[in-house]
Enzyme design. Structure first.
Site, short mmCIF file in Angstrom:
data_model
loop_
_atom_site.label_atom_id
_atom_site.label_comp_id
_atom_site.label_asym_id
_atom_site.label_seq_id
_atom_site.Cartn_x
_atom_site.Cartn_y
_atom_site.Cartn_z
N GLU A 236 0.85 -1.20 0.00
CA GLU A 236 0.00 0.00 0.00
C GLU A 236 0.89 1.24 0.00
O GLU A 236 2.10 1.18 0.18
CB GLU A 236 -0.88 0.02 1.26
CG GLU A 236 -2.14 -0.82 1.19
CD GLU A 236 -3.38 0.01 0.96
OE1 GLU A 236 -3.26 1.18 0.52
OE2 GLU A 236 -4.48 -0.49 1.21
N ASN B 230 -9.76 5.33 4.60
CA ASN B 230 -8.73 4.91 3.65
C ASN B 230 -8.06 6.11 2.99
O ASN B 230 -7.73 7.05 3.69
CB ASN B 230 -9.34 3.93 2.63
CG ASN B 230 -8.46 2.70 2.44
OD1 ASN B 230 -7.25 2.81 2.28
ND2 ASN B 230 -9.08 1.54 2.47
N ASP C 130 -10.03 2.38 -2.45
CA ASP C 130 -8.96 2.17 -1.46
C ASP C 130 -8.07 3.41 -1.47
O ASP C 130 -8.53 4.50 -1.14
CB ASP C 130 -8.21 0.88 -1.80
CG ASP C 130 -7.45 0.30 -0.63
OD1 ASP C 130 -6.93 1.06 0.19
OD2 ASP C 130 -7.37 -0.93 -0.52
#
Length: 301
Positions: free
Chosen positions: A18, A152, A200
């Site tokens: 991420e 997020n 996301d």
């Protein structure tokens, strides 16, 4: 609808990569593997591949990483923000969550002035009380939102006058007016909702469009400032987890993907799941500000 192709940028895969962050001053890419507790570092090559140059292990999960102008890292662990200086020394800077709270810090971002924002998610049960917070210069925690399901991606418009944040389980991206000089936030409004797939990580480009990683869809999508879908990057794995611009001209979109949540059958079908990908897109990105590390911010447990 414009479609861009991708380059498989890393040979190795992670569990839940991420948060790609381009360190402008050092021309390096940083990203995390949340579940593995790793902060990765790499160089972006001209062909779009990423050459890994180092990694650091941390206990538990690592939700995000950013870097100050002088090179200190702010690493979001499960409960607190950890400072890692150039010598590798680690020091707790601020505790955001109580120990064993059943929650963890998830994504993070810096506003145009370098203020640090962090969001949370629940580890134990469906929640409608997750938070988006800002860490102030004196270490105080200011709550921006306290009614999210899963906080997020966080990003700002090129002028810094609009702030975007994602509530993944509501399939929603919010927007509000923002004053980068003071950090004052306006009222929250819906920018995107009813999305197919789960939004996301996000980032913005120089036209003010929002790029969103869409978990479960194999896509990164570009939405104009007016919320119109106008471009897509198709990624050859299902779980696209985050996006960020990198390179000297910020013309390369870095896309992280995940193995987490895939079955054994799916992993066999998508062996590149958990790798990083890159795409050369038409409009370069917006520089993400270095973290404004407060000079007098004392460490604390």
């Amino acid at each position: 609808m414009t479609r861009f192709s991708v380059v498989a940028a890393t040979a190795g895969t992670g569990i839940l990569p991420e948060g790609p962050f381009w360190d402008t001053r050092r021309r390096r890419l940083l990203w995390v593997d949340i579940q593995a507790g790793l902060v990765h570092e790499g160089l972006l090559e001209p062909d779009g591949s990423i050459l890994p140059t180092g990694k650091s292990q941390f206990p538990g999960t690592v939700g995000a990483v950013t870097v100050s102008w002088d090179g200190d890292l702010a690493v979001a662990t499960a409960d607190f923000v950890l400072l890692v200086d150039a010598s590798g020394d680690r020091r707790v800077f601020n505790r955001v969550l109580a120990p064993r709270s059943g929650r963890r810090i998830n994504d993070a971002g810096t506003d145009p002035a370098g203020r640090l924002y962090l969001g949370t998610l629940s580890l134990t049960h469906p929640s409608e009380s997750e938070v988006l917070v800002r860490i102030e210069d004196d270490g105080a925690v200011t709550v921006i939102d306290d009614d999210l399901t899963l906080s997020n991606g966080i990003a700002w418009s090129p002028a810094g006058d609009r702030m975007y944040n994602v509530d993944s389980l509501r399939h929603t991206v919010y927007v509000r007016d923002y004053d980068p000089a003071t950090g004052n936030c306006g009222g929250r409004e819906i920018f995107l909702d009813g999305l197919t797939g789960i939004p996301d990580g996000i980032c913005t480009d120089r036209d003010g469009a929002v790029w969103a990683a869409m978990w479960g869809t194999g896509q990164a999508r570009r939405y104009t400032r007016d919320g119109v879908l106008d471009a897509v990057v198709d990624v050859p794995v299902p779980h696209v987890s985050s996006v960020g611009f990198a390179g000297p001209d910020l013309g390369t979109l870095v896309i992280t993907t995940a193995r987490q949540g895939l079955t054994t059958t799916q992993l066999a079908r998508y062996p590149a799941a958990g790798a990083l990908f890159t795409a050369h897109v038409a409009v370069p990105g917006v520089p993400v500000a270095a973290w404004r590390r407060p000079a007098l911010w004392k460490g604390r447990e």
